[in-house]
Design a protein around this motif. Sequence first.
Motif, short mmCIF file in Angstrom:
data_model
loop_
_atom_site.label_atom_id
_atom_site.label_comp_id
_atom_site.label_asym_id
_atom_site.label_seq_id
_atom_site.Cartn_x
_atom_site.Cartn_y
_atom_site.Cartn_z
N ALA A 68 0.59 -1.27 0.17
CA ALA A 68 0.10 0.22 -0.09
C ALA A 68 0.58 1.03 -0.12
CB ALA A 68 -1.15 -0.47 1.28
N GLN A 69 2.36 1.07 0.52
CA GLN A 69 3.02 1.88 0.33
C GLN A 69 3.29 2.46 -1.18
OE1 GLN A 69 5.99 2.25 4.00
NE2 GLN A 69 4.72 0.51 4.77
N ALA A 70 2.86 2.30 -1.81
CA ALA A 70 4.04 1.84 -3.37
C ALA A 70 3.89 3.24 -4.13
CB ALA A 70 2.65 1.22 -4.81
N GLU A 71 3.03 4.13 -3.40
CA GLU A 71 3.18 5.87 -4.42
C GLU A 71 5.25 6.42 -3.48
OE1 GLU A 71 4.48 8.89 -5.82
OE2 GLU A 71 2.77 7.86 -6.14
N ARG A 72 5.49 5.91 -2.30
CA ARG A 72 6.60 5.84 -1.31
C ARG A 72 7.64 5.95 -2.48
NH1 ARG A 72 9.85 4.16 2.60
NH2 ARG A 72 8.63 2.25 3.50
N PHE A 73 7.27 4.21 -2.76
CA PHE A 73 8.36 3.67 -2.71
C PHE A 73 8.74 4.16 -4.80
CE2 PHE A 73 7.15 0.12 -0.30
CZ PHE A 73 8.14 0.76 0.76
N GLU A 74 8.09 3.79 -5.23
CA GLU A 74 7.50 5.11 -6.86
C GLU A 74 8.18 6.26 -7.03
OE1 GLU A 74 6.52 2.68 -9.78
OE2 GLU A 74 5.24 1.12 -8.57
N ALA A 75 8.03 6.24 -5.69
CA ALA A 75 8.48 8.34 -5.83
C ALA A 75 10.12 8.69 -4.64
CB ALA A 75 8.07 9.34 -4.59
N ASP A 76 10.26 7.49 -4.99
CA ASP A 76 12.02 7.10 -4.24
C ASP A 76 12.47 6.71 -5.56
OD1 ASP A 76 11.79 8.04 -1.95
OD2 ASP A 76 11.27 5.86 -0.79
N MET A 77 11.90 5.94 -6.60
CA MET A 77 12.66 6.24 -8.12
C MET A 77 12.87 6.78 -8.46
SD MET A 77 12.17 3.34 -10.57
CE MET A 77 12.45 3.05 -11.90
N ARG A 78 11.39 8.20 -8.50
CA ARG A 78 11.70 9.07 -9.71
C ARG A 78 12.49 10.25 -9.42
NH1 ARG A 78 6.14 8.14 -9.53
NH2 ARG A 78 5.97 9.49 -7.76
N ALA A 79 13.17 10.45 -7.98
CA ALA A 79 13.13 11.36 -7.37
C ALA A 79 15.19 10.74 -7.35
CB ALA A 79 13.47 11.27 -5.90
N ALA A 80 15.23 9.47 -7.56
CA ALA A 80 16.85 9.09 -7.44
C ALA A 80 16.91 9.12 -9.42
CB ALA A 80 17.22 7.42 -7.12
N LEU A 81 16.34 8.84 -10.18
CA LEU A 81 16.09 8.79 -11.45
C LEU A 81 16.75 10.16 -12.27
CD1 LEU A 81 16.73 7.47 -14.44
CD2 LEU A 81 14.40 7.60 -14.32
N ALA A 82 15.73 11.01 -11.30
CA ALA A 82 15.94 12.45 -11.81
C ALA A 82 17.23 13.26 -11.25
CB ALA A 82 15.20 13.01 -11.22
N GLU A 83 17.71 13.12 -10.52
CA GLU A 83 18.96 13.29 -9.92
C GLU A 83 19.67 11.97 -10.88
OE1 GLU A 83 21.81 12.69 -6.21
OE2 GLU A 83 19.28 12.76 -5.69
N LEU A 84 20.45 11.75 -10.93
CA LEU A 84 20.84 10.99 -12.31
C LEU A 84 21.03 11.72 -13.55
CD1 LEU A 84 22.06 7.35 -12.21
CD2 LEU A 84 21.56 8.22 -14.05
N GLU A 85 19.90 11.79 -13.96
CA GLU A 85 19.66 12.30 -14.83
C GLU A 85 19.76 13.78 -15.41
OE1 GLU A 85 16.01 11.15 -15.99
OE2 GLU A 85 15.65 9.50 -17.57
N SER A 86 20.17 14.41 -13.92
CA SER A 86 20.11 15.87 -14.41
C SER A 86 21.53 15.91 -14.42
CB SER A 86 19.36 17.02 -12.59
OG SER A 86 20.06 17.93 -12.70
#
Length: 207
Positions: free
Chosen positions: A176-194
């Motif tokens: 049920a905490q999917a949004e937390r894990f998905e948000a963590d992944m998006r943030a990590a990928l955005a930081e890497l791409e930046s």
Amino acid sequence: MPLSFDLRWPFHKSTSGADFWVLHADIRLENSVGLHAPVAVNLSATVREVMPSLEACDAEAPVINTLRKEVDRRQVEFLKSGKLVPVNFSSRHYDFKRNKWVFGKASDEEIILMIERKVYWQTRLYGGPVWIGDPTEALYVETSPVHVVELARKLADQELITLEGEWVSANAALMAQAERFEADMRAALAELESKHAFERKTSTVDL
């Protein structure tokens, strides 16, 4: 970020005449639109001396953890189609005084977060149960599989997972905490791409 590693054994001697061995691999970013990073793992002569062999049984764990550390350090870029990138498998991660691989000591809190993410993503992508007694992962956080299982019991006590030996099943409360894990992944990928976008821009300006 959820990663999978395709290691293309065996190591082979460099054809350039340099004194190192090469293993081609592909790091895939799971839960993405085909993003991956093809790499050439360059094993130095110094590390070769401390390796029992270059076979998968002896080399797989330190190779995977070296690649994982490079991802954590934002040194690897994930693209839909990318060129082969060299990754140095050097003595930087080997403690000669203690004769062991060292990738960074994680706190119990960090290990618990690692367990949560591993169980969530593997269940989400492939189903369960999930093995958490992996010596390779324990090596990465500088602990033992036994300690990882001990920490997993804290999540079981919170009814987030069901623990049976070294195997874990995700409970509804964790998924049920999917949004937390998905948000963590998006943030990590955005930081890497930046980071890599900035480096490309800087390189262009320098030219």
